[in-house]
Design an enzyme around this catalytic site. Structure first.
Site, PDB file in Angstrom:
ATOM      1  N   LYS A 189     -44.094  17.081  42.112  1.00  0.00           N
ATOM      2  CA  LYS A 189     -43.113  16.202  41.463  1.00  0.00           C
ATOM      3  C   LYS A 189     -41.830  16.967  41.140  1.00  0.00           C
ATOM      4  O   LYS A 189     -40.744  16.370  41.076  1.00  0.00           O
ATOM      5  CB  LYS A 189     -43.714  15.570  40.205  1.00  0.00           C
ATOM      6  CG  LYS A 189     -44.271  16.558  39.187  1.00  0.00           C
ATOM      7  CD  LYS A 189     -43.279  16.974  38.131  1.00  0.00           C
ATOM      8  CE  LYS A 189     -43.880  17.996  37.190  1.00  0.00           C
ATOM      9  NZ  LYS A 189     -42.950  18.409  36.114  1.00  0.00           N
ATOM     10  N   THR A 246     -40.069  13.370  35.157  1.00  0.00           N
ATOM     11  CA  THR A 246     -39.288  14.521  35.598  1.00  0.00           C
ATOM     12  C   THR A 246     -38.074  14.111  36.418  1.00  0.00           C
ATOM     13  O   THR A 246     -37.056  14.815  36.430  1.00  0.00           O
ATOM     14  CB  THR A 246     -40.183  15.480  36.414  1.00  0.00           C
ATOM     15  OG1 THR A 246     -41.405  15.676  35.712  1.00  0.00           O
ATOM     16  CG2 THR A 246     -39.519  16.826  36.594  1.00  0.00           C
TER      17      THR A 246
END
Length: 330
Positions: A189, A246
């Protein structure tokens, strides 16, 4: 009462130590590789370089003595940057007792070998292992803002031990047996967050960001499944949960690095401005491509991000190439 040692006194390690202290019921030790930082933590009572504004309780033992830190610890919580985990585990391996649990909260891949953190640990020691991941900014965990994470281990009693010892009114811990899926969700990610940051730095708007996030989880899932992970894991906290946080949160270092790349700044200048803090996605991008090549998995966003980071490719050109790829079924 468990004795828990946190190995790594950066923002995330300090935040987890604060969360455990708030929960109560444990003996806690926070280890820093830097003697100067350990002394500063002890003297000031807060982590001024990495997590200022949060007071460390006096009952957290702070040290730079690694053998002393791990002595008689029940759980060793490793929060070092992923590239330093091998060195730390190699150092402490001969000192470990068989029942000490190693818990990794480092989100990355080893750069040269493309190994996940569990594989790095398993190559050195046979101690029980688990990995902690999920959508969790250090500042918010330190502040006691409600957060949900997941702990994965191929030994369910180990995961249940971590769940019991870490769960608090502000930290909810789920268990999972899918170690590859949880680890790869947490590591990859960061790469997609860099790309989402680039799109933001180029002022491309919400449509572009949504497309990058959605297609990003698709390529992360492809690789995780190829490595033995489960598709449903990537739809959970360590996958889409951590990815969305994120890629969109203002506290994300990886997204911030991507924004500056999109604005035309050079990577070396951006990294220097982090003042010692780590954006794991910068190193994980090349490792992710190496792992993808090993399993013949296509990762177009990661490929373009690697070209921006390591081959000085123009972010605008990278976006243009992504948009001009041949048509596919979703």
């Amino acid at each position: 009462m468990s004795r828990i040692t946190v190995l790594g006194a950066g923002a995330w390690g300090t935040a987890l130590a604060l969360s455990l202290a708030r929960r109560g019921g444990h003996q806690l030790c926070l280890w820093s590789h830097s003697t100067a930082l350990a002394e500063q933590l002890a003297d000031a009572g807060e982590n001024l370089p990495y997590l200022p504004g949060f007071t460390l309780p006096v009952d957290i033992q702070i040290t730079s003595d690694l053998p002393g830190a791990i002595f008689e610890a029940d759980i060793l919580l490793c929060v070092t940057p992923s590239q330093h985990l091998r060195g730390v585990i190699t150092h402490i391996g001969p000192m470990l007792t068989r029942n000490q649990i190693i818990l990794s909260a480092s989100k990355g891949l080893e750069e040269a070998s493309f190994l996940r953190m569990s594989q790095v640990v398993a190559s050195i020691t046979g101690n029980p292992f688990a990995v902690l991941s999920g959508p969790s900014f250090a500042q918010e965990v330190a502040a006691g803002i409600p957060t949900a994470v997941v702990v994965a281990s191929n030994m369910l009693p180990v995961a249940q031990t971590i769940q019991r010892d870490f769960t608090s009114p502000t930290l909810r811990v789920y268990t999972n047996e899918d170690v590859p899926g949880v680890e790869l969700g947490g590591a990859l990610k960061n790469v997609i967050a860099l790309a989402a940051g680039v799109a933001s730095g180029l002022n491309l708007g919400h449509n572009s960001s949504a497309a990058l996030i959605t297609r990003g989880i698709a390529e992360v899932t492809r690789l995780a499944v190829a490595c033995g992970g489960r598709r449903q894991t990537l739809a959970g906290l360590s996958g889409i949960g951590d990815l969305v946080l994120t890629c969109t949160g203002s506290l994300s270092r990886n997204r911030s690095v991507g924004i500056e790349l999109g604005r035309g700044r050079q990577l070396n200048d951006i990294i220097a401005g982090l003042n010692g803090k780590v954006a794991e996605g910068v190193r994980s991008t090349a490792a992710a491509l190496g792992l993808a090549a090993r399993y013949a998995v296509e990762m177009p966003i990661t490929e373009q991000m690697d070209a921006i980071l390591h081959r000085n490719k123009s972010p605008k050109e990278a976006i243009r190439e992504l948009m001009s790829r041949p048509g596919r079924d979703e």
